[in-house]
Scaffold this active site. Structure first.
Site, short mmCIF file in Angstrom:
data_model
loop_
_atom_site.label_atom_id
_atom_site.label_comp_id
_atom_site.label_asym_id
_atom_site.label_seq_id
_atom_site.Cartn_x
_atom_site.Cartn_y
_atom_site.Cartn_z
N HIS A 120 -3.79 -3.64 -5.26
CA HIS A 120 -3.88 -3.05 -3.78
C HIS A 120 -5.38 -3.19 -3.29
O HIS A 120 -6.25 -2.55 -3.92
CB HIS A 120 -3.34 -1.57 -3.86
CG HIS A 120 -3.61 -1.08 -2.52
ND1 HIS A 120 -4.21 0.26 -2.14
CD2 HIS A 120 -3.28 -1.40 -1.17
CE1 HIS A 120 -4.31 0.54 -0.93
NE2 HIS A 120 -3.73 -0.61 -0.30
N GLU A 132 -7.30 -1.41 -6.13
CA GLU A 132 -6.57 -0.29 -7.08
C GLU A 132 -5.46 -1.15 -7.58
O GLU A 132 -4.68 -1.94 -7.37
CB GLU A 132 -5.59 0.42 -6.23
CG GLU A 132 -6.51 1.67 -5.55
CD GLU A 132 -5.69 2.74 -4.89
OE1 GLU A 132 -6.15 3.71 -4.67
OE2 GLU A 132 -4.83 2.35 -3.79
N ASN A 146 -5.30 6.45 -0.60
CA ASN A 146 -4.47 6.71 0.71
C ASN A 146 -3.76 7.88 0.54
O ASN A 146 -3.92 8.90 1.38
CB ASN A 146 -3.44 5.58 1.11
CG ASN A 146 -4.25 4.23 1.46
OD1 ASN A 146 -5.25 4.42 2.10
ND2 ASN A 146 -3.38 3.12 1.50
N SER A 174 0.79 -1.12 0.14
CA SER A 174 -0.21 -0.14 -0.03
C SER A 174 0.81 1.28 -0.23
O SER A 174 0.41 2.42 -0.18
CB SER A 174 -0.99 -0.11 1.23
OG SER A 174 -0.08 -0.11 2.53
#
Ligand SMILES: C[C@H](O)CC(=O)SCCNC(=O)CCNC(=O)[C@H](O)C(C)(C)COP(=O)(O)OP(=O)(O)OC[C@H]1O[C@@H](n2cnc3c(N)ncnc32)[C@H](O)[C@@H]1OP(=O)(O)O
Length: 928
Positions: free
Chosen positions: A423, A435, A473, A402
Site C-alpha cells: 500500500h 504499508e 487510514n 487501500s
C-alpha cells in the site's frame, strides 16, 4: 577511530593525542575512520541515558573546548582528517578541528543534528561558517543537508579529494608538509576570510531566523542554532563555543529532542518484525516488476521503481490507457529534471526501464506484480486468478488496495502464501511510507522480499495486518469525522484547520478532504461507517456539498474556494451546507463547541485518533507502537517533533486522554467512547506503547497456576499412588492449553498466549504421564481413554475443522469461543468437590497453592476482562475467581479440622474412590 563517538571514545582520543604530542617520533597526526567510514557522529543511543539521568553528563565544555578545541586544534603538532564514507555531526566537528581535511569524492559531510532536535555541540556552529561561509553553513545545519566530497572541496570544507586507496597516504604526506611549512597549518576556529562583513552577516542571520520561524514555528532549536552562530560572529568564536554548549545541553533535555530521537530509532526499527525478520531469511533478488494499472497510483509506483533501477512492465487494458499511464511516468520524471534533481541523460536512461503491455505474455519472467487498478473486488479477483495462471509459482503477487480485504482479493486463487499488500501513499513516487500488508497466510519470505524492495526504493516500509484501512487510514479516519462533528456542533471550519495546522499537521482536516477529493473521501468514509458503525460519526455534509458540484480542489470548490494559483480561500457559503447537514443529523449548535480553545480543538480531533490507534495496537495490526508513530508521521504528516501519534499521546498520559473521551462521549455519543485498551491503560496509569509488558504479569500468574498442583503430584510420586486424585481435570486442562496454544499461534500477535499455554501443555502432559504411571489399573485405562478422546481426538478434530472449513477471522473466533467454553466447564468442575469438603470436613486433598493461584488467576483475568469489556474472557475467569474465593474460605474453615475418618478407607482403596477432585486444575485463558 570508531564509527560512532561515545564519551569514552572521545576521552581515549584525547589520551592518544596527549601521548602523540609527547612522543618525539610522532611529527604529525592523521585522524581517520575504520572500514571506510569516518564517523556517524555522537552516539545517539547515549542521549536516553543522559536525559534519564542514568549517565553522567560531562562538565560543560569538556568535549567541545577541552578536547576538540584545546587538545586537537590547539595541539603543538598538526593533524589531518582523512575522510571516507560518512563524516556527520560530531564526526565532522572533530574533522573540522583538524588542521586540514582530505576526503574521497563519495564521502558525505554534514551537521544533521537539527533533525534530532539539538544543535551541533562540538564546535560545529563556529567552525562550519568559518570554513564554508555563513549562508552555506546555515543551509547545511538548518536543513540537516550533507554535501558530497566534491562539493565540500569546492566549498573549502575539505582541502583535497583523493581516491579511497590513497586517502591515508596523501593525508600523511599533507600532515608532514605542514610540519615542513610547505602547506598552511590552519585552525578553523580563527579563520575569518569566509565570514561576511558584520552588517551582511546580521542580515543573513535575520533572514535565516525569519525563514526558520516560518517553516518551523513550533521549534525552538533552529533559533538556538542561529543564536550560537550569531554569538560567535559578534563576540568571537570562544564566546560562541560557550553559547553552543549551553544551548546544546538545554536542547538535549527538550521534548522535541526526545521525540525526534524516538522517530530516528523507530524508523530504523520498522524492518525488525518478530517471527519474520528474525528467521534468518534472505531477501530474494527481485530482477523485474510488473504493474497492473497505469492510473495515478500505478504510474507513481512505476516511477518509484524505475528511479531505483528496477525494470518495469506496465500493463493496461487498451492502448489509450497505456499511453496515458506511460505519459504520467514520463511527466513524473520530467518534473525532476525541471527541478534540477535529474540530468537529461539520467532521465532517458530511467525512462528506458519501463515497457508497456496489453497482455500477460511477458509476465512469466517477472518476480513481482503490483496490482493498482480501481477498488473493485470482482476485477481484482479476476486479475489475481489470471496472475496465478500466467506468472511463475514463485512470483510475488501484491495489491496496492487501500481498503479491500486481501483474502477476498485472493479468494479465487490457491496462492494465498504469496499474496501481500503493497500500500503506497499518493503520490507514490514522493510519499515515503509503504504499508506492507500481511494476511495470516502470507509467507515470511514474501514479507522479507517486499521489505527489501521497499528499502531499495527508499521507502520506509511498515508491516501491518489485514483490516479495513490498514494502519494509517484506519487510525486517521476519525480525524476528518471529528472535524465534521465539531463543525456540525458549531465550531468554525476554518478555525479547526488553522488550529490543526498550528499544531504541526501539513494541513487541517477540511483542507485535506479538498485535496483528496470528495469522491474518494465519501468512498473511504463509507468503508469505515460500514465496518465500524458504532463509532463512526455519520454526516451528510460532504455528500451534500458534492451534490452541489463542490467536490474539492480539483473542482476549485470544496470547503475552500481555489483561485487560479490554487490558493485556498475560505468561503462563507459553506455555512449553508453545515446547516443542512446539521438538520439532517438532528444536531443543535452547542454554545460550548463554538467557543472551544485551541487546546480543546486539538484534543477533540486527535484523541479519537489516539483511541483508534489503541484499537489497532490491541488487535496486533502493527507489531509495535513505534511503527504506528512512523506510519502517522510518514503517512499523514503528523509532526515528527511530537514523536508520532502514540508517543505524543503518552506524553499526555492515557488517564487524561481516557477521561476527556469519557466526558465527551456522555454528551456527543459513542464516537468518543474510549476503547477497552485505552480504558485498561488508563485504569493502570500505564503507557499506550507498552502493551506486552502489562500482559506479562498476568501470564506469570498463569504459569504459577500451571505449577501450583506440583505438591499434589510430588505426593503421588512419593506414595507411588494417585490416591484420591482424579485425572479428568488435568486431561481437560491439557485440552484447554492445547486450544489456547493453537489460538495464540493462529491469532496475529498471539505469541505470548501461545508460549504461556505451550508451557501449560508440557506441564499438563507430565501430570498425565504421572497419572498413567502411578494410577491403579482401572484409573489408568480410564485416563488413557479419556485423554486419547479429548486431548488427541477432540483437539485434532478442532484443528482439522477450523483449518479446512473456516477462514481467518472466523477461524480465530471459533477457536477462542471453544477455548472460553471449556474454561467455564473446568472452572465449574470443583463444585462437587467443594461439597465433599463440607461433608467430610477435610481439606486433605485441597492443595492450598492451587486454590490461591486459581483465585489470583481468575481475579486478574476477570479484572482485565472488565477493563477490556471482553465477555468471553470475563465470564469463565469471573466464575473462577468466585469459586477461588469460596475454596479459600472453605480452606480457612476446615483447615484445622481433624481428617474425616470416613474418608480414610476410601483413600486406601485408591482407584475405587468415588470422590471428585477437591479442586479444579489450572485454567489459563490468556490474551495479550
Ligand atoms: C555533539 C554532536 O554534535 C552530536 C551528534 O553528533 S548527534 C549525531 C549526529 N549524527 C547523525 O545524526 C547521523 C545519524 N545517522 C544517520 O543519519 C544514518 O544512520 C547514517 C547516515 C549514519 C547511516 O545510514 P545507513 O547506512 O542507512 O544506516 P542506518 O540503518 O541508518 O544505521 C545503521 C545503524 O547505526 C545506527 N546509528 C547510526 N548513526 C548513529 C549514531 N549517531 N548513534 C547511534 N547509532 C547510530 C542506526 O540506529 C542503525 O542501527 P541498527 O542497525 O541497530 O538499526
Amino acid at each position: 577511530m570508531f564509527y560512532i563517538f561515545s564519551l569514552s571514545v572521545l576521552t581515549s582520543l584525547k589520551e592518544s593525542y596527549d601521548k602523540a604530542l609527547q612522543r618525539d617520533d610522532v611529527k604529525a597526526i592523521v585522524v581517520t575512520g575504520a572500514k571506510g567510514k569516518f564517523s556517524g557522529g555522537f552516539d545517539i543511543t547515549a542521549f536516553g541515558g543522559i536525559q534519564g539521568g542514568k549517565v553522567e553528563e560531562p562538565k560543560p565544555g569538556y568535549i567541545s573546548i577541552d578536547i576538540v578545541t584545546d587538545t586537537l586544534e590547539g595541539a603543538r603538532k598538526p593533524s589531518v582528517a582523512a575522510i571516507d564514507g560518512l563524516a556527520l555531526g560530531g564526526g565532522l566537528e572533530v574533522a573540522m578541528a583538524c588542521h586540514a581535511r582530505i576526503s574521497t569524492p563519495t564521502a558525505q559531510l554534514g551537521l544533521p543534528e537539527l533533525q534530532l532536535g539539538i544543535i551541533p555541540g562540538f564546535g560545529g556552529t563556529q567552525r562550519l561558517p568559518r570554513l564554508v561561509g555563513l549562508s552555506k553553513a546555515l543551509e547545511m545545519m538548518l536543513m540537516s543537508k550533507p554535501v558530497k566530497g566534491q562539493e565540500a572541496h569546492a566549498l573549502g570544507l575539505v582541502d583535497a579529494i583523493v581516491p579511497s586507496d590513497e586517502l591515508v597516504k596523501v593525508a600523511r604526506r599533507w600532515a608532514l608538509d605542514m610540519v615542513e611549512c610547505r602547506k598552511p597549518w590552519i585552525a578553523s576556529l580563527y579563520k575569518t576570510d569566509k565570514l561576511e562583513p558584520l552588517g551582511d552577516a546580521r542580515e543573513i542571520l535575520k533572514f535565516a531566523r525569519a525563514q526558520a520561524r516560518k517553516q518551523a514555528p513550533n521549534l525552538e532549536h533552529p533559533q538556538a542554532c542561529i543564536d550560537a552562530i550569531e554569538e560567535g560572529i559578534i563576540s568571537g568564536p570562544r564566546a560562541g563555543l560557550v553559547r553552543e554548549v549551553e544551548n546544546f545541553q538545554k536542547l538535549l533535555h527538550s521534548d522535541t529532542c526526545k521525540s525526534l530521537v524516538h522517530i530516528f530509532f523507530s524508523q530504523r526499527g520498522t524492518t525488525k518484525v518478530p517471527g519474520v525478520t528474525d528467521l534468518g531469511l534472505m531477501p530474494r533478488k527481485i530482477k523485474n516488476v510488473a504493474i497492473i494499472g497505469g492510473g495515478l497510483m500505478g504510474s507513481g509506483i512505476a516511477t518509484a521503481l524505475i528511479l531505483s533501477n528496477y525494470p518495469v512492465i506496465l500493463k493496461e487494458v487498451n492502448e489509450k490507457f497505456l499511453e496515458a499511464g506511460l505519459g504520467r511516468v514520463k511527466a513524473n520524471l520530467q518534473s525532476r529534471v525541471k527541478k534540477g534533481k535529474m540530468t537529461q541523460e539520467r532521465f532517458e536512461k530511467t525512462l528506458s526501464l519501463i515497457k508497456g503491455t496489453l497482455g500477460y505474455e511477458s509476465f512469466r519472467d517477472v518476480d513481482m506484480v503490483i496490482e493498482a487498478v480501481i477498488e473493485k473486488v470482482s476485477l481484482k479477483q479476476q486479475i489475481f486468478a489470471d496472475l496465478e495462471k500466467y506468472c511463475s509459482p514463485q512470483c510475488i503477487l501484491a495489491s496496492n488496495t487501500s481498503t479491500i480485504d486481501l483474502n477476498l482479493i485472493g479468494e479465487k486463487t490457491c496462492s494465498h502464501d504469496r499474496i501481500i499488500g503493497a500500500h503506497f501513499f499518493s503520490p507514490a513516487h514522493v510519499m515515503p511510507l509503504l504499508e506492507v500488508v500481511r494476511t495470516q497466510k502470507t509467507s515470511p519470505q514474501v514479507i522479507v522480499d517486499l521489505l527489501d524492495v521497499g528499502k531499495k526504493i527508499k521507502k520506509t516500509p511498515v508491516v501491518v495486518g489485514n483490516c479495513t484501512g490498514f494502519a494509517v487510514n484506519r487510525v486517521f479516519f476519525p480525524y476528518t469525522q471529528a472535524a465534521i462533528l465539531l463543525a456540525e456542533h458549531g465550531t468554525d471550519v476554518y478555525q479547526i484547520d488553522q488550529v490543526i495546522t498550528k499544531f504541526g499537521m501539513p494541513m487541517g482536516p477540511f483542507r485535506l478532504v479538498d485535496l483528496v477529493g470528495f469522491g474518494v473521501a465519501i468512498a473511504t468514509g463509507t468503508q469505515f461507517v460500514e465496518n465500524f458503525p458504532e463509532r463512526s460519526y455519520k454526516s451528510m455534509l460532504v455528500p451534500l456539498m458534492q451534490e452541489d458540484k463542490r467536490a474539492g480542489e480539483a473542482t476549485r470548490k470544496g470547503f475552500y474556494v481555489y483561485d487560479s494559483k490554487r490558493k485556498a480561500n475560505p468561503d462563507p457559503e459553506i455555512k449553508k451546507y453545515i446547516e443542512q447537514a446539521r438538520s439532517i443529523s438532528g444536531v443543535k449548535v452547542d454554545s460550548k463547541m463554538s467557543k472551544l480553545s485551541s487546546k480543546d480543538i486539538v484534543e477533540m480531533i486527535f484523541f479519537p485518533v489516539v483511541n483508534e490507534a489503541c484499537r489497532v495496537l490491541a488487535e496486533g495490526i502493527v507489531v509495535k507502537a513505534a511503527d504506528l508513530d512512523i506510519a502517522s508521521v510518514m503517512g499523514m504528516g503528523f509532526p515528527p517533533y511530537r514523536g508520532g501519534i502514540t508517543f505524543w499521546a503518552d506524553s499526555l498520559g492515557s488517564k487524561y486522554i481516557c477521561s476527556r473521551l469519557e466526558e465527551w462521549s456522555k454528551t456527543y455519543g459513542d464516537f468518543f467512547k474510549p476503547c477497552a485498551y485505552l480504558a485498561e491503560r488508563a485504569a493502570k496509569g500505564a503507557s499506550l506503547s507498552a502493551p506486552v509488558e502489562q500482559a506479562k504479569s498476568r501470564n506469570i500468574i498463569s504459569v504459577l497456576v500451571f505449577l501450583s498442583p506440583i505438591d499434589a503430584f510430588w505426593r503421588i510420586v512419593k506414595h507411588r499412588s494417585t490416591e484420591e486424585f482424579e485425572s479428568l481435570p488435568y486431561i481437560c486442562t491439557l485440552l484447554n492449553s492445547l486450544l489456547w496454544t493453537y489460538y495464540g499461534i493462529t491469532k496475529p500477535g498471539g505469541l505470548l498466549v501461545a508460549t504461556v499455554n505451550g508451557f501449560g501443555v508440557v506441564v499438563e502432559t507430565i501430570y498425565i504421564i504421572i497419572f498413567l504411571t502411578f494410577a491403579a489399573n482401572k484409573m489408568r485405562v480410564r485416563t488413557a481413554i479419556v485423554a486419547g478422546v479429548l486431548d488427541i481426538g477432540f483437539f485434532a478434530a478442532v484443528v482439522l475443522v477450523t483449518q479446512l472449513m473456516l477462514e481467518d477471522e472466523l477461524r480465530i473466533d471459533v477457536i477462542g469461543l471453544i477455548s472460553a467454553g471449556l474454561n467455564i466447564v473446568m472452572y465449574a468442575s470443583p463444585l462437587s468437590a467443594m461439597k465433599t469438603v463440607v461433608t467430610t470436613k477435610s481439606v486433605e486433598y485441597m492443595p492450598f497453592f492451587l486454590s490461591f493461584f486459581l483465585f489470583l488467576n481468575g481475579g486478574v483475568w476477570a479484572f482485565y476482562a472488565v477493563l477490556v469489556r471482553d465477555p468471553f474472557l470475563g465470564i469463565p475467569n469471573g466464575a473462577g475467581f468466585i469459586l477461588g474465593i469460596a475454596q479459600l474460605v472453605l480452606y480457612a474453615i476446615y483447615r484445622n479440622s481433624k481428617q474425616s475418618k470416613s474418608i480414610l478407607p476410601v483413600i486406601e482403596e485408591g482407584s475405587n474412590s468415588k470422590h471428585e477432585p477437591l479442586l479444579s486444575p489450572p485454567t489459563v485463558s490468556t490474551s495479550q
